[in-house]
Design a protein around this motif. Structure first.
Motif, mmCIF file in Angstrom:
data_model
loop_
_atom_site.group_PDB
_atom_site.id
_atom_site.type_symbol
_atom_site.label_atom_id
_atom_site.label_comp_id
_atom_site.label_asym_id
_atom_site.label_seq_id
_atom_site.Cartn_x
_atom_site.Cartn_y
_atom_site.Cartn_z
ATOM 1 N N GLY A 79 -6.818 -2.455 -11.818
ATOM 2 C CA GLY A 79 -5.529 -3.008 -11.965
ATOM 3 C C GLY A 79 -4.899 -3.233 -10.475
ATOM 4 N N MET A 80 -5.118 -2.159 -9.625
ATOM 5 C CA MET A 80 -4.502 -2.401 -8.327
ATOM 6 C C MET A 80 -5.251 -3.670 -7.603
ATOM 7 S SD MET A 80 -4.883 1.325 -6.577
ATOM 8 C CE MET A 80 -4.612 2.717 -7.893
ATOM 9 N N LEU A 81 -6.614 -4.046 -7.893
ATOM 10 C CA LEU A 81 -7.004 -5.221 -7.628
ATOM 11 C C LEU A 81 -6.401 -6.429 -7.973
ATOM 12 C CD1 LEU A 81 -10.938 -4.227 -7.366
ATOM 13 C CD2 LEU A 81 -9.312 -4.218 -5.530
ATOM 14 N N ALA A 82 -6.216 -6.208 -9.400
ATOM 15 C CA ALA A 82 -5.513 -7.505 -10.055
ATOM 16 C C ALA A 82 -3.945 -7.834 -9.544
ATOM 17 C CB ALA A 82 -5.212 -7.136 -11.406
ATOM 18 N N THR A 83 -3.345 -6.757 -8.919
ATOM 19 C CA THR A 83 -2.155 -6.911 -8.342
ATOM 20 C C THR A 83 -2.405 -7.744 -6.881
ATOM 21 O OG1 THR A 83 -1.876 -4.865 -7.033
ATOM 22 C CG2 THR A 83 -0.988 -4.940 -9.365
ATOM 23 N N ILE A 84 -3.314 -7.570 -6.135
ATOM 24 C CA ILE A 84 -3.680 -8.089 -5.100
ATOM 25 C C ILE A 84 -3.928 -9.702 -5.207
ATOM 26 C CG2 ILE A 84 -5.285 -8.406 -3.198
ATOM 27 C CD1 ILE A 84 -5.664 -5.301 -3.292
ATOM 28 N N MET A 85 -4.754 -9.887 -6.614
ATOM 29 C CA MET A 85 -4.944 -11.329 -6.782
ATOM 30 C C MET A 85 -3.530 -11.985 -7.165
ATOM 31 S SD MET A 85 -8.264 -10.685 -9.143
ATOM 32 C CE MET A 85 -8.392 -12.764 -9.726
ATOM 33 N N VAL A 130 9.267 -12.976 3.828
ATOM 34 C CA VAL A 130 9.283 -12.360 2.538
ATOM 35 C C VAL A 130 7.860 -11.452 2.565
ATOM 36 C CG1 VAL A 130 8.921 -12.667 -0.166
ATOM 37 C CG2 VAL A 130 10.299 -14.364 0.972
ATOM 38 N N VAL A 131 8.057 -10.188 1.958
ATOM 39 C CA VAL A 131 6.884 -9.379 1.802
ATOM 40 C C VAL A 131 6.523 -8.951 0.546
ATOM 41 C CG1 VAL A 131 6.054 -7.303 2.669
ATOM 42 C CG2 VAL A 131 7.492 -8.488 4.114
ATOM 43 N N ILE A 132 5.355 -9.219 0.141
ATOM 44 C CA ILE A 132 4.602 -8.713 -1.262
ATOM 45 C C ILE A 132 3.897 -7.550 -1.273
ATOM 46 C CG2 ILE A 132 3.519 -9.648 -3.156
ATOM 47 C CD1 ILE A 132 4.034 -12.457 -2.407
ATOM 48 N N PHE A 133 4.335 -6.784 -1.827
ATOM 49 C CA PHE A 133 3.414 -5.324 -1.901
ATOM 50 C C PHE A 133 2.504 -5.371 -2.890
ATOM 51 C CE2 PHE A 133 7.782 -3.747 0.023
ATOM 52 C CZ PHE A 133 7.309 -3.742 1.293
ATOM 53 N N VAL A 134 1.278 -5.045 -2.719
ATOM 54 C CA VAL A 134 0.349 -5.238 -3.729
ATOM 55 C C VAL A 134 -0.439 -3.997 -3.742
ATOM 56 C CG1 VAL A 134 0.342 -7.857 -3.710
ATOM 57 C CG2 VAL A 134 -1.199 -6.275 -2.295
ATOM 58 N N GLY A 135 -1.399 -3.555 -4.580
ATOM 59 C CA GLY A 135 -2.256 -2.432 -4.378
ATOM 60 C C GLY A 135 -1.433 -1.357 -5.034
ATOM 61 N N GLY A 136 -0.402 -1.355 -5.783
ATOM 62 C CA GLY A 136 0.287 -0.137 -6.065
ATOM 63 C C GLY A 136 0.631 0.909 -5.242
ATOM 64 N N THR A 137 0.729 2.219 -5.460
ATOM 65 C CA THR A 137 0.825 3.156 -4.477
ATOM 66 C C THR A 137 -0.295 3.485 -3.546
ATOM 67 O OG1 THR A 137 0.260 4.861 -6.061
ATOM 68 C CG2 THR A 137 2.517 4.220 -5.937
#
Length: 241
Positions: A79-85, A130-137
């Motif tokens: 799921g963390m990898l999905a947020t990066i995409m 703008v900063v996009i935070f990905v990879g969860g915590t």
């Protein structure tokens, strides 16, 4: 009507499903483009914007672990990898509209995006990026709602705005109960006591501890984000004074 924003720095939380539109899976190019325009318009008001995007349009750790027989930790890492995409997809949409953007990941992936460093995120925001935070915590068992609350506290955000597919927080699911009523405001404590589910309870607990209000609104309404930033009555405010 106020003409200037009441918030200087905002953490915008978008679900992964929001990127897929009515399809519920994958990507809807027009929906993503419309949301990128909302962010551009918000930035033009002078607001510093950070974003956390979920990964549910591509993968959900809890249900995925059951379907494939994976350990929950492994499924959450997927799921963390999905947020990066999703972060990279949204970065592309923002940059097409001339909005400078950086993606920062809690999971080190230097050829793809920056590694999350709080001080660097602060600097980007101060420079109008703008900063996009990905990879969860960076750890399993935590939702992207909790990531949003954590990052908001770390960057000293004035508010979290959660863009959903409904226009606020209700006392029951309005899609199933036609008599459900919407809260205009609700305290962090009452939200926790009622066990409401628009944001998970860990996230709301973090917001309560750090005195961060949360605005829940319908991101499909193209003016809702702007209205919220200008302090107009929109959605539900959790923990507002």
């Amino acid at each position: 009507m106020p003409s200037s924003p009441i918030y200087k720095r905002v953490l915008l939380k978008l679900s992964g499903e929001a990127l897929s539109g009515s399809a519920g899976f994958g990507y809807d190019a027009k929906v993503i483009d419309d949301m990128a325009l909302q962010v551009k318009n918000a930035q033009e008001l002078g607001v510093e914007i950070a974003i956390v995007i979920g990964g549910g349009n591509l993968w959900r750790g809890d249900s995925g672990s059951k379907k494939l027989g994976l350990e929950r930790a492994n499924a959450d890492h997927m799921g963390m990898l999905a947020t990066i995409m999703n972060g990279l997809a949204f970065q592309g949409a923002l940059e097409r509209h001339g909005v400078p953007c950086r993606v920062q990941s809690a999971i080190e992936m230097r050829p793809v995006c920056e590694t999350y460093i709080r001080q660097r995120a602060h600097k980007h925001l101060q420079q109008g990026i703008v900063v996009i935070f990905v990879g969860g915590t960076g750890s399993p068992f935590f939702s992207t709602d909790t990531t949003a609350a954590l990052r908001a506290a770390e960057i000293n955000a004035d508010v979290i705005i959660k863009g959903t597919q409904v226009d606020g927080v209700y006392n029951a699911d309005p899609r199933q109960d036609p008599e459900a009523t919407r809260f205009s405001t609700i305290s962090h404590q009452e939200y926790l006591e009622r066990g409401l589910q628009v944001l998970d309870l860990t996230a709301i607990s973090l917001c309560r501890e750090n005195n961060i209000p949360v605005i829940v609104l319908n991101i499909a309404d193209e003016q809702s984000l702007r209205h919220a930033l200008l302090g107009e009555n929109v959605g539900t405010v959790i923990g507002g004074s």
